[in-house]
Design a protein around this motif. Structure first.
Motif, PDB file in Angstrom:
ATOM      1  N   THR A  78      27.487  40.311  43.608  1.00 35.71           N
ATOM      2  CA  THR A  78      27.837  41.571  42.947  1.00 35.71           C
ATOM      3  C   THR A  78      26.620  42.484  42.858  1.00 35.71           C
ATOM      4  O   THR A  78      26.721  43.696  43.047  1.00 35.71           O
ATOM      5  N   LEU A 119      26.196  44.260  46.007  1.00 40.29           N
ATOM      6  CA  LEU A 119      27.448  44.865  46.452  1.00 40.29           C
ATOM      7  C   LEU A 119      27.264  46.090  47.343  1.00 40.29           C
ATOM      8  O   LEU A 119      27.900  46.216  48.395  1.00 40.29           O
ATOM      9  N   ASP A 158      28.626  44.781  53.720  1.00 42.16           N
ATOM     10  CA  ASP A 158      29.613  45.536  54.491  1.00 42.16           C
ATOM     11  C   ASP A 158      30.950  45.541  53.745  1.00 42.16           C
ATOM     12  O   ASP A 158      31.132  44.838  52.748  1.00 42.16           O
ATOM     13  N   GLU A 159      31.880  46.331  54.224  1.00 35.42           N
ATOM     14  CA  GLU A 159      33.123  46.574  53.501  1.00 35.42           C
ATOM     15  C   GLU A 159      33.911  45.303  53.222  1.00 35.42           C
ATOM     16  O   GLU A 159      34.432  45.106  52.115  1.00 35.42           O
ATOM     17  N   GLU A 160      34.008  44.423  54.200  1.00 32.52           N
ATOM     18  CA  GLU A 160      34.793  43.194  54.013  1.00 32.52           C
ATOM     19  C   GLU A 160      34.146  42.272  52.987  1.00 32.52           C
ATOM     20  O   GLU A 160      34.823  41.733  52.106  1.00 32.52           O
ATOM     21  N   ALA A 202      32.030  43.111  50.612  1.00 36.51           N
ATOM     22  CA  ALA A 202      32.101  43.760  49.303  1.00 36.51           C
ATOM     23  C   ALA A 202      33.492  43.593  48.695  1.00 36.51           C
ATOM     24  O   ALA A 202      33.633  43.364  47.487  1.00 36.51           O
ATOM     25  N   ALA A 203      34.523  43.697  49.532  1.00 39.37           N
ATOM     26  CA  ALA A 203      35.904  43.544  49.044  1.00 39.37           C
ATOM     27  C   ALA A 203      36.135  42.132  48.519  1.00 39.37           C
ATOM     28  O   ALA A 203      36.801  41.946  47.486  1.00 39.37           O
ATOM     29  N   LEU A 204      35.594  41.122  49.198  1.00 38.35           N
ATOM     30  CA  LEU A 204      35.749  39.743  48.747  1.00 38.35           C
ATOM     31  C   LEU A 204      35.100  39.538  47.381  1.00 38.35           C
ATOM     32  O   LEU A 204      35.651  38.859  46.509  1.00 38.35           O
ATOM     33  N   ARG A 255      34.506  41.890  45.088  1.00 37.79           N
ATOM     34  CA  ARG A 255      35.290  42.615  44.088  1.00 37.79           C
ATOM     35  C   ARG A 255      36.556  41.835  43.715  1.00 37.79           C
ATOM     36  O   ARG A 255      36.949  41.785  42.549  1.00 37.79           O
ATOM     37  N   GLN A 256      37.204  41.248  44.722  1.00 35.98           N
ATOM     38  CA  GLN A 256      38.417  40.474  44.470  1.00 35.98           C
ATOM     39  C   GLN A 256      38.122  39.275  43.578  1.00 35.98           C
ATOM     40  O   GLN A 256      38.911  38.941  42.676  1.00 35.98           O
ATOM     41  N   ARG A 310      39.773  38.712  39.961  1.00 41.40           N
ATOM     42  CA  ARG A 310      40.538  37.489  39.656  1.00 41.40           C
ATOM     43  C   ARG A 310      40.075  36.907  38.328  1.00 41.40           C
ATOM     44  O   ARG A 310      40.894  36.451  37.517  1.00 41.40           O
TER      45      ARG A 310
END
Length: 200
Positions: free
Chosen positions: A118, A121, A125-127, A129-131, A133-134, A138
């Motif tokens: 984090t 972050l 890269d976008e993928e 960073a998305a993981l 954030r997810q 959660r």
């Protein structure tokens, strides 16, 4: 002396994938994604750089595998720890205790892979960073569900906003893991009791 046949040449040597991922996990937890070099990973995993690339393609793919393994294992450990606890408040207390214990000694200094990622972050890269954030969301949704359960069973006051309280709990949990990186971290059960007053 036996020599490898032509078809065997260039293949990564056989190794215990789970052990290799666990060893790589330690490096990523301590150093973060960007600072962890292939040399660091090679030494920790007891594999040549060539074997790492052949097995995982690149450092990014290795990190994805490690991140998935880390989050899955931690989520399973936490859910098993609270499954026999009846009330929402007691479950929240156990969640805080789980992170409190994880923030002490060597476990604390190694750090949390999710929290460390984090911090990185904006440089991921976008993928990736998305993981990250997810994973954070959660955790937030999980805390919200426990607060709402506590409101339903009467162990948590119905007067608080479950969404706002879960964000505050999340910040406390994340803060515990950041503080765990500091060797003189003295967070204790008193910290837990203070955090639980949010639910009164």
């Amino acid at each position: 002396m036996a020599f490898p046949s032509p078809k065997d040449r260039g293949r990564p040597r056989e190794f215990d994938t789970e052990l290799a991922l666990d060893n790589a996990m330690t490096v990523f937890r301590e150093k973060g994604f960007h600072a962890a070099s292939i040399s660091d990973l090679s030494q920790a995993m007891n594999l040549t750089a060539g074997s790492i690339y052949k097995a995982f393609s690149d450092k990014r793919t290795l990190f994805l595998n490690v991140f998935e393994r880390y989050t899955s294992r931690r989520n399973t450990q936490l859910r098993q720890q609270i499954e026999r606890i009846s009330t929402g408040r007691e479950r929240i207390a156990e969640v805080l205790r789980f992170y409190l214990c994880s923030s002490h000694e060597i476990e604390g200094r190694r750090g949390c892979l999710v929290v460390g990622s984090t911090v990185e972050l904006l440089t991921l890269d976008e993928e990736l960073a998305a993981l990250v954030r997810q994973a954070i969301m959660r955790n937030k949704l999980f805390l919200t569900s426990l607060i709402e359960q506590g409101q339903q069973d009467g162990s948590v006051t119905p007067d608080i906003d479950a969404q706002a309280a879960s964000f505050l709990m999340l910040w406390i949990v994340l803060g515990m893991r950041v503080a765990g990186k500091v060797e003189n971290n003295h967070a204790s059960e008193n910290t837990l009791e203070l955090a639980l007053k949010i639910l009164d």
